[in-house]
Design a protein around this motif. Structure first.
Motif, PDB file in Angstrom:
ATOM      1  N   GLU A 155       0.832  -1.206   0.000  1.00 36.77           N
ATOM      2  CA  GLU A 155       0.000   0.000   0.000  1.00 36.77           C
ATOM      3  C   GLU A 155       0.863   1.250   0.000  1.00 36.77           C
ATOM      4  O   GLU A 155       0.565   2.220  -0.701  1.00 36.77           O
ATOM      5  CB  GLU A 155      -0.924   0.000   1.219  1.00 36.77           C
ATOM      6  N   ASP A 156       1.944   1.241   0.781  1.00 38.67           N
ATOM      7  CA  ASP A 156       2.855   2.385   0.813  1.00 38.67           C
ATOM      8  C   ASP A 156       3.501   2.607  -0.553  1.00 38.67           C
ATOM      9  O   ASP A 156       3.623   3.750  -1.019  1.00 38.67           O
ATOM     10  CB  ASP A 156       3.931   2.196   1.879  1.00 38.67           C
ATOM     11  N   TYR A 207       0.877   4.062  -2.890  1.00 38.97           N
ATOM     12  CA  TYR A 207       0.616   5.468  -2.562  1.00 38.97           C
ATOM     13  C   TYR A 207       1.727   6.352  -3.110  1.00 38.97           C
ATOM     14  O   TYR A 207       1.478   7.389  -3.708  1.00 38.97           O
ATOM     15  CB  TYR A 207       0.497   5.630  -1.043  1.00 38.97           C
ATOM     16  N   GLU A 235       2.638  11.991   4.309  1.00 36.23           N
ATOM     17  CA  GLU A 235       3.471  10.796   4.205  1.00 36.23           C
ATOM     18  C   GLU A 235       3.879  10.233   5.559  1.00 36.23           C
ATOM     19  O   GLU A 235       4.703   9.330   5.627  1.00 36.23           O
ATOM     20  CB  GLU A 235       4.711  11.124   3.368  1.00 36.23           C
TER      21      GLU A 235
END
Length: 83
Positions: free
Chosen positions: A44-45, A48, A75
């Protein structure tokens, strides 16, 4: 005479605690034994970071404005929008 008598309604309540526990157990079971939450979070990071990479100057300005306003998450760890 209380308000319920005047309307003819009988109060109805239900505790969904058991159903929520059952739902969560079903979700974990559906994920299977190979599910790795740390790997999912890393993915997911990465997604993103990719989503907001390569912005031109105007897009970056709008992105920064939306982060500052709490519309988009920043962030920082555990990021989530505040509005």
């Amino acid at each position: 005479m209380n308000q319920n008598d005047a309307t003819g309604l009988t109060p109805f309540t239900i505790d969904l605690t058991f159903e929520e526990a059952r739902r969560r157990a079903e979700v974990v079971a559906a994920l299977g034994p190979d599910w790795d939450p740390a790997a999912a979070l890393r993915g997911e990071d990465e997604a993103y970071a990719l989503l907001y990479s390569g912005l031109d100057a105007e897009q970056q300005r709008v992105y920064d404005m939306l982060v500052a306003a709490g519309v988009l998450p920043g962030e920082e760890p555990g990021r989530a929008a505040t509005h």
